[in-house]
Scaffold this active site. Structure first.
Site, PDB file in Angstrom:
ATOM      1  N   HIS A 136      -2.674   4.951   0.099  1.00 14.29           N
ATOM      2  CA  HIS A 136      -3.859   4.388   0.761  1.00 14.29           C
ATOM      3  C   HIS A 136      -5.067   4.308  -0.169  1.00 14.29           C
ATOM      4  O   HIS A 136      -6.008   3.556   0.070  1.00 14.29           O
ATOM      5  CB  HIS A 136      -4.215   5.221   1.999  1.00 14.29           C
ATOM      6  CG  HIS A 136      -4.812   4.412   3.110  1.00 14.29           C
ATOM      7  ND1 HIS A 136      -5.780   3.445   2.899  1.00 14.29           N
ATOM      8  CD2 HIS A 136      -4.589   4.408   4.444  1.00 14.29           C
ATOM      9  CE1 HIS A 136      -6.129   2.902   4.050  1.00 14.29           C
ATOM     10  NE2 HIS A 136      -5.414   3.456   4.999  1.00 14.29           N
ATOM     11  N   SER A 137      -5.059   5.066  -1.259  1.00 18.06           N
ATOM     12  CA  SER A 137      -6.169   4.998  -2.211  1.00 18.06           C
ATOM     13  C   SER A 137      -6.199   3.667  -2.955  1.00 18.06           C
ATOM     14  O   SER A 137      -7.226   3.289  -3.530  1.00 18.06           O
ATOM     15  CB  SER A 137      -6.076   6.147  -3.223  1.00 18.06           C
ATOM     16  OG  SER A 137      -4.852   6.075  -3.938  1.00 18.06           O
TER      17      SER A 137
END
Length: 505
Positions: free
Chosen positions: A160-161
């Site tokens: 998700h980063s």
């Protein structure tokens, strides 16, 4: 993944340093950095079904010439200890596509497991693993086996980063073309807010002809401002209370004590007709998002009432009075659009975008309602109230590490205090193809959040897919829970038809 909400223009992070080859290392955005904290290792999983078997080499070629031009897909995330602050930076690196693509040989085992279950098991097993941090944080799993939903399936997984749902969907769609016109890019839905604001402007001009109407306008605007201020303050206080102590009532979806985000997840997806959703929308004079939330409330109610009736028999409290809420992810970045992203890729000028979203808490109505349309009406009331608040902007700034110390604890605690995490993603309006492979369905979801239940809704062409990610230790009958969404949709659609027929008669 994030639902469309209030938009807010934000300046990108410009901090970077030069490398010897002239490229720049950029800092991870504060929101992206949160996803690297212990026990908050969140991954986005985009499940895609295809109408034909996949040509693996054609897929690789498209990734090589499109996705790898995006810095986040060709950079490592490296901890920078030089300044003593432990900041993380994007460090450009060379990428071997084969290191990121897996093509397993799935065959039915001795237990006579069909291909549907094989694919489901494979995707669920991914939730127990993470992506190797020694390479860019994405991978692709191509399952060239036929299921009841598609001729082939592939799973695009990202940490998700790398980015939020809105930016990643736009980037992925730059690899697609319209099935009806292979030379044109697919398009995303356009908000109708501009047209509605235009209508308000015309109404305002006509009202100026009457001085009393003008006075009433200013009184109404003042009241709306007071209401906006009151709603914002109330919602922020609720946000803080939830993060500190206010937890939802006990239910079959409650996270058990000692729950760990690494527990295996089940990913269940069910598809319904988007035209039917719009029919319900018109019958109830609401929005598509209201209908989606209404169906979700109805499905939760069906499952909770069935579980309590079967397991407990006698209830110690009224289910209608239980506190049941959703943590909704709201996108705060204006969408660049598929065309803009594609042009940036062609010019090697892709804008680095991290995560830009906020949390909003909304109440869910859990009840056995006599009229199924009441689930949609209650959802509309809830959404109208939420839209008239600035809580999403407020929570965004609260969640910035440079504003509040201990933000990671807050970001992890908030979803675990509510019943579920909810997100709504808009896919392409028309049918799309990747290197001549027509897409059958799109089902994005996540794992790694500190909650036992996540619900995503994704629109694609003339269909809408509900994707449910559940911890198998909390909800053992996940297939039945997925069917509850379809059954609830059918009941609401039939009620809408009955309403229209009654008006005609």
């Amino acid at each position: 993944m994030e639902c469309g909400g209030n938009k807010m223009a934000l300046k990108p992070v410009r901090t970077s340093k030069k490398l010897e080859n002239g490229k720049e290392e950029a800092l991870l955005s504060p929101s992206s950095r949160v996803f690297h904290e212990p026990n908050y290792n969140v991954h986005i999983v985009a499940i895609m079904g295809w109408k034909v078997p996949l040509d693996v080499d054609a897929m690789k070629a498209e990734i090589q010439c499109k996705l790898l031009k995006h810095p986040h897909f060709s950079s490592l995330q490296v901890m920078d200890e030089s300044d003593g602050n432990g900041k993380m930076r994007w460090v450009p690196t060379s990428v071997n596509v084969d290191d990121h693509i897996t093509v397993p040989d799935l065959k039915p085992n001795s237990n006579n497991m069909d291909t549907d279950k094989l694919v489901e098991e494979y995707i669920s097993n991914l939730s127990t693993t993470t992506i190797d941090t020694s390479k860019p944080l994405w991978d692709l799993h191509i399952l060239n086996v036929k299921t009841s939903d598609a001729e082939a399936t592939f799973i695009f997984r990202f940490h998700h980063s790398v980015g939020d749902g809105v930016s990643l969907i736009s980037l992925l769609l730059s690899c697609f073309r319209k099935t009806s016109d292979p030379t044109s890019l697919p398009t995303l839905p356009v908000s109708s807010s501009s047209s509605s604001s235009k209508g308000k402007s015309n109404l305002s001009i006509s009202n100026r002809k009457n001085i009393w109407s003008l006075i009433w306008q200013y009184v109404a605007k003042f009241w709306l401002f007071i209401s906006l201020l009151f709603n914002t303050v109330a919602d922020v206080l609720l946000f803080v209370a939830t993060a500190l102590f206010l937890k939802d009532s006990q239910s079959p979806f409650a996270v058990a004590q000692g729950f760990k985000s690494s527990t295996r997840q089940r990913f269940i997806y069910r598809t319904v007709g988007l035209d039917d959703i719009k029919f319900i929308k018109n019958a109830t004079n609401c929005t598509v998002n209201d209908v989606i939330l209404g169906i979700t409330q109805a499905a939760l109610s069906r499952y909770i009432h069935r579980r309590y009736d079967e397991v407990e028999g006698k209830r110690k409290f009224s289910l209608e009075r239980m506190r049941c809420r959703a943590t909704v992810l709201v996108n705060l970045r204006p969408t660049l659009g598929v065309q803009t992203v594609s042009e940036m890729i062609e010019k090697n000028a892709v804008v680095i975008q991290g995560n830009c979203f906020a949390f909003v808490i909304i109440p869910l109505n859990i009840a056995q309602l006599e009229n199924p349309l009441d689930y949609v009406r209650k959802a509309k009331t809830t959404m109208d109230r939420t839209k008239h608040s600035l809580v999403s902007q407020c929570t965004f700034y609260v969640l910035q590490p440079q504003v509040l110390w201990g933000v990671t604890t807050l970001a992890k605690r908030l979803p675990s205090q509510t019943t579920l995490v909810f997100s709504n993603v808009a896919g392409p309006v028309e049918e799309a193809s990747w290197s001549g492979h027509p897409l059958a369905f799109l089902a994005p979801t996540c794992y790694g959040h500190p909650t036992g239940l996540m619900v995503h809704a994704c629109r694609y062409a003339k269909q809408l897919t509900f994707v449910v990610a559940v911890d198998e230790g909390i909800i053992p009958d996940s297939d039945q829970f997925g069917d509850d969404f379809v059954d609830s949709f059918i009941l609401i659609k039939e009620a809408a038809f009955s309403k229209i027929r009654t008006k005609v008669d």
